[in-house]
Design an enzyme around this catalytic site. Structure first.
Site, mmCIF file in Angstrom:
data_model
loop_
_atom_site.group_PDB
_atom_site.id
_atom_site.type_symbol
_atom_site.label_atom_id
_atom_site.label_comp_id
_atom_site.label_asym_id
_atom_site.label_seq_id
_atom_site.Cartn_x
_atom_site.Cartn_y
_atom_site.Cartn_z
ATOM 1 N N ASP A 161 -13.911 -6.114 -4.791
ATOM 2 C CA ASP A 161 -14.082 -6.183 -3.336
ATOM 3 C C ASP A 161 -15.431 -6.824 -3.064
ATOM 4 O OD1 ASP A 161 -11.662 -4.953 -2.916
ATOM 5 O OD2 ASP A 161 -12.500 -2.948 -2.677
ATOM 6 N N ASP A 191 0.861 -1.187 0.000
ATOM 7 C CA ASP A 191 0.000 0.000 0.000
ATOM 8 C C ASP A 191 0.890 1.228 0.000
ATOM 9 O OD1 ASP A 191 -2.190 -1.578 0.042
ATOM 10 O OD2 ASP A 191 -2.778 -1.147 2.117
#
Lengths: 198, 252
Positions: free
Chosen positions: B130, B11
């Site tokens: 997701d 990330d």
């Protein structure tokens, strides 16, 4: 000097960088005159076959590749670049290739996942200087949805993906690699080094 | 045969790695390129950078990360986060990334998948999904980093992505993400049974057995993991040795 052919489909820096890593100078160009001066040519590529042929043609580079091959100088096609060397492809239609190697480009059967993506192994079918120092069953990085089916005995390595397909070819001064040597760590670098030393 | 892949995910916020910066051996553990080099040397099969920077002003920062990574790393890498147009895709791919991952933008404008695949090839278009369980055996697609529920069924959406030209699906279980309880095997299996493109499992890895379960029980092609590698709970090498001992083919 090795010339890397830019036919406006993708970033070619990774190929040039891989040559740098093994201490070999190369240049990237889309210019026919410049590429004609190269001792060796590399035809890389990802993307669609039809678009690639069209781009090569509109830049006048298909002729350069054919002349280069006919003169006996070394030529290396990588991934789509290897497929372009063949007679014909059935990718999204039917397209004529450069026809330097007799054979066709076909889609994988529905029994396997497509694209064939990731690290798979090379099985050496016959030895060649380009395979110097490359071990049997080395892992190399593939990304492709189509594979080549040569009509003549040009296969150097094959790879098992539910069935065995040709993953490297050699036909006199013409070489082809279906996987990405520039993304295949030491094995890939060895192949590029070997090509530069031919 | 084709090896199963292990993919660490980094990330990145404003050009810096935001989770898992306790790499004691690295000079600058917050530098994504340093971490990428480390994972490359350790035997990772690919890398994914997720740009979590909210504003698009930081595009040039991410492009710089892509350029530097392309110079330093010899395995394929994917960039996700904030990619909304084919121009965004082109900029990232031309800077040296091998693939781009799209999520919210693909849901809002599914044609982006077709356009990306036609322009740059299916091999570089990853659709990230997701997924959150709504009732038993049924999952919905969420967007905006999981904040917004959509009407899309995960399996149907995965199939649509494939038809439109996605080369790969990165499937994250929101229910499992961050729990370390293991991947959502039922979800993964449902999707791998329904599409012909490779599927990357994401969300929930806490042990090496979890990686094995995803390969063995859900037939995924790759596993994405963040914390188990970032916090050095396990090395990539240990993960591969474990999987090999269980007869999963991994790259040596």
């Amino acid at each position: 000097m090795i010339g890397i052919i830019d036919y406006h489909l993708n970033n070619l820096r990774s190929v040039q960088k891989a040559f740098e890593k093994v201490g070999v100078d190369s240049f990237i160009s889309d210019n026919a005159a410049e590429l004609r001066k190269a001792d060796k040519l590399v035809l890389p590529g990802v993307g669609a076959f039809g678009q690639a042929m069209q781009n090569l043609h509109s830049l006048g580079l298909d002729a350069v590749v054919k002349e280069h091959a006919a003169s006996g100088k070394y030529l290396l096609g990588i991934c789509l670049g290897m497929q372009l060397l063949f007679t014909k492809s059935y990718e999204l239609g039917e397209f004529d290739g450069l026809n330097l190697v007799n054979g066709e480009v076909k889609v994988f059967p529905t029994s396997v996942k497509v694209p064939h993506m990731g690290w798979n192994q090379v099985e050496i079918v016959r030895q060649s200087p380009i395979l110097n120092g490359v071990e049997e069953k080395s892992f190399v990085y593939f990304v492709h949805s189509y594979f080549v089916e040569p009509k003549e005995n040009v296969t150097l390595t094959q790879t098992d993906y539910g069935f065995k397909f040709t993953s490297m070819i050699e036909q006199k001064n013409i070489f082809g690699i279906q996987f990405h040597p520039e993304k295949s760590q030491t094995t890939g670098l060895q192949l590029l080094k070997n090509f530069s030393e031919l | 045969m084709l090896a199963k892949r292990i993919i660490p995910c980094l990330d990145v916020d404003k050009g810096r790695v935001v989770k898992g910066t306790n790499f004691l051996t690295l000079v600058d553990a917050g530098d994504p390129v340093e971490q990428a080099k480390f994972y490359d040397s350790e035997g990772a099969d690919e890398l994914i950078f997720l740009d979590i920077t909210a504003s698009s002003d930081n595009r040039s920062t991410m492009i710089d990360v892509v350029r530097r990574t392309a110079e330093e790393v010899s395995i394929p890498f994917t960039i996700g986060g904030g990619i909304r147009t084919t121009n965004d895709m082109r900029e990232i791919l031309r800077s040296g990334a091998d693939k781009v991952s799209i999520n919210t933008a693909a849901v809002n404008n599914p044609q982006l998948i077709n356009d990306g695949a036609e322009n740059y090839g299916v091999q570089c278009i990853v659709v990230a999904i997701d997924a959150k369980k709504v009732i038993e055996n049924k999952w919905k697609v969420f967007i905006h980093g999981g904040r917004t529920e959509t009407e899309l069924d995960v399996v149907e959406w995965a199939q649509e992505c494939e038809e439109r030209g996605a080369g790969e699906i990165m499937l994250t279980s929101m229910d499992r993400d961050g729990t370390k309880d293991g991947y959502d095997i039922a979800l993964l299996k449902k999707v791998t049974d329904s599409v012909r493109i490779p599927v990357i499992a994401s969300g929930g890895a806490g042990t090496l057995e979890h990686l094995y379960d995803a390969f063995n029980d859900a037939a995924v092609d790759a596993v994405l993991a963040a914390s188990i590698f970032h916090f050095r709970q396990f090395t990539i090498k240990q993960a591969k040795e474990f999987l090999r001992s269980k007869n999963i083919l991994v790259r040596t």
